[in-house]
Design an enzyme around this catalytic site. Sequence first.
Site, PDB file in Angstrom:
ATOM      1  N   LYS A 114      -4.201   7.368  13.415  1.00  0.00           N
ATOM      2  CA  LYS A 114      -5.030   8.331  12.696  1.00  0.00           C
ATOM      3  C   LYS A 114      -4.649   9.767  12.996  1.00  0.00           C
ATOM      4  O   LYS A 114      -4.768  10.638  12.138  1.00  0.00           O
ATOM      5  CB  LYS A 114      -6.521   8.115  13.023  1.00  0.00           C
ATOM      6  CG  LYS A 114      -7.111   6.899  12.341  1.00  0.00           C
ATOM      7  CD  LYS A 114      -8.628   6.973  12.322  1.00  0.00           C
ATOM      8  CE  LYS A 114      -9.228   5.779  11.615  1.00  0.00           C
ATOM      9  NZ  LYS A 114     -10.688   5.696  11.762  1.00  0.00           N
ATOM     10  N   LYS A 198      -2.630  -3.424   4.482  1.00  0.00           N
ATOM     11  CA  LYS A 198      -4.057  -3.767   4.441  1.00  0.00           C
ATOM     12  C   LYS A 198      -4.739  -3.155   3.208  1.00  0.00           C
ATOM     13  O   LYS A 198      -4.411  -2.031   2.835  1.00  0.00           O
ATOM     14  CB  LYS A 198      -4.713  -3.171   5.698  1.00  0.00           C
ATOM     15  CG  LYS A 198      -5.710  -4.085   6.364  1.00  0.00           C
ATOM     16  CD  LYS A 198      -6.196  -3.512   7.666  1.00  0.00           C
ATOM     17  CE  LYS A 198      -7.223  -2.420   7.472  1.00  0.00           C
ATOM     18  NZ  LYS A 198      -8.020  -2.126   8.655  1.00  0.00           N
ATOM     19  N   LYS A 201      -9.549   1.824   1.930  1.00  0.00           N
ATOM     20  CA  LYS A 201     -10.184   2.827   1.070  1.00  0.00           C
ATOM     21  C   LYS A 201      -9.333   4.075   0.943  1.00  0.00           C
ATOM     22  O   LYS A 201      -9.544   4.887   0.061  1.00  0.00           O
ATOM     23  CB  LYS A 201     -11.593   3.152   1.540  1.00  0.00           C
ATOM     24  CG  LYS A 201     -11.739   3.485   2.984  1.00  0.00           C
ATOM     25  CD  LYS A 201     -13.221   3.523   3.348  1.00  0.00           C
ATOM     26  CE  LYS A 201     -13.499   2.928   4.692  1.00  0.00           C
ATOM     27  NZ  LYS A 201     -14.840   2.452   4.885  1.00  0.00           N
TER      28      LYS A 201
HETATM   29  P1  AMP Z   1     -14.154   0.410   8.254  1.00  0.00           P
HETATM   30  O1  AMP Z   1     -14.400   0.631   6.816  1.00  0.00           O
HETATM   31  O2  AMP Z   1     -12.757   0.702   8.679  1.00  0.00           O
HETATM   32  O3  AMP Z   1     -15.233   0.994   9.122  1.00  0.00           O
HETATM   33  O4  AMP Z   1     -14.276  -1.167   8.439  1.00  0.00           O
HETATM   34  C1  AMP Z   1     -15.484  -1.857   8.371  1.00  0.00           C
HETATM   35  C2  AMP Z   1     -15.240  -3.315   8.669  1.00  0.00           C
HETATM   36  O5  AMP Z   1     -14.437  -3.900   7.622  1.00  0.00           O
HETATM   37  C3  AMP Z   1     -14.479  -3.567   9.979  1.00  0.00           C
HETATM   38  O6  AMP Z   1     -15.018  -4.701  10.635  1.00  0.00           O
HETATM   39  C4  AMP Z   1     -13.060  -3.819   9.524  1.00  0.00           C
HETATM   40  O7  AMP Z   1     -12.353  -4.628  10.424  1.00  0.00           O
HETATM   41  C5  AMP Z   1     -13.275  -4.522   8.169  1.00  0.00           C
HETATM   42  N1  AMP Z   1     -12.145  -4.301   7.267  1.00  0.00           N
HETATM   43  C6  AMP Z   1     -11.702  -3.126   6.751  1.00  0.00           C
HETATM   44  N2  AMP Z   1     -10.631  -3.312   5.939  1.00  0.00           N
HETATM   45  C7  AMP Z   1     -10.383  -4.652   5.929  1.00  0.00           C
HETATM   46  C8  AMP Z   1      -9.411  -5.495   5.275  1.00  0.00           C
HETATM   47  N3  AMP Z   1      -8.490  -5.003   4.471  1.00  0.00           N
HETATM   48  N4  AMP Z   1      -9.476  -6.828   5.505  1.00  0.00           N
HETATM   49  C9  AMP Z   1     -10.426  -7.341   6.325  1.00  0.00           C
HETATM   50  N5  AMP Z   1     -11.364  -6.616   6.965  1.00  0.00           N
HETATM   51  C10 AMP Z   1     -11.353  -5.293   6.779  1.00  0.00           C
END
Ligand code: AMP
Length: 335
Positions: A114, A198, A201
């Site tokens: 990041k 991956k 967003k």
């Molecule tokens: P974040 O939006 O990064 O705070 O992620 C929120 C949750 O979603 C966390 O538990 C991440 O590990 C999961 N997550 C985010 N992107 C993915 C993805 N592409 N595949 C699976 N899990 C995800």
Amino acid sequence: MSKKIFSGVQPSGNLHLGNYLGAIKNFVELQSKKDTDCVYCIVDLHAITVKQNPKELRKNIRETLAAFIASGLDSKKSIIFNQSSVPAHSEAAWILSCVARMGWLNRMTQFKEKAGKDKEKASIGLYAYPVLMAADILLYDTSHVPVGDDQKQHLELSRDIAQRFNNDFDTKNFLKVPEPLIQKNFSRIMSLKDGTKKMSKSDPSDLSRINLMDDKDQIINKIKKAKTDTLPMPSEEENLKNRPEVKNLLEIFSSLSNQSIEKTKNEFSGKNFSIFKENLSELLVEKIAPISYEIKALLNDEKYLNEILLEGSKKANELASKKIKEMKKIIGFCE
Ligand code: AMP
Ligand code: TRP
């Protein structure tokens, strides 16, 4: 012994299928299990480790909450709140940052990713991010933390911090050492445009992901345009090795229909790709379009959303303020 579950999601907008299948769907299943108490937090303090527009942040907190509720989280079964409304999180994060060691934080790969090339310009908050995450978890005597596998290293750090605090202050088991709860299958949903990246967003291409706010037509269009290859559907697991996009679409289908990849593969083996895509679109529309519709309806009811957060933060405050009080006593701030 009852299980205590804690997890957090950043309110950074554009929640997508990866968040749903990797995290939120799992949260919903856990809240209905026997002897399981669940706490789900919208981690707005974590969000400000990178620059935020205040209006956007406010909107994204509401959107994340709406996505939780539309996906099936129930504020009567789970505690749902936003992190900044419970002051103990910030207090515990400071205390624990005096327990955590620089050497431990220097190993965190997410910070390196990041912060990018110019680490000097990253905020101190971005560096200390995993300590705040440890505070979140440890305040609630959490036994299990459901997260995607990208968060495994942060969870290891939470365990190290808990053990170090217990040792330093000779308070065996005061901070409970949490276990990760990482799904074996489908823990990583990949981009629709590149099966080695991956789903995220922050990907500039909206076609790379299914957003939880996409409507029927958007979903159908994105699956139509999703990258595949010219071969028919695979019949053997082996055949998937060099076909990451195909593997990802099969995984999405399997996860949404709660069946093994093996079963999905057998269902479509040898068939034309377009038939599989049609079926996948239908399934996605069946599962995601109602969530999208519900999120939009909830966003029109600000009062209801505010009430949920207020109710959740009262409950979370009760638990967290007790724990921080004990923590302060142990440290010697008060009797
Ligand atoms: P974040 O939006 O990064 O705070 O992620 C929120 C949750 O979603 C966390 O538990 C991440 O590990 C999961 N997550 C985010 N992107 C993915 C993805 N592409 N595949 C699976 N899990 C995800
Ligand atoms: N760091 C997590 C993520 O980016 C979000 C998070 C913050 C979290 N606090 C947490 C997850 C506590 C689990 C438990 O996904």
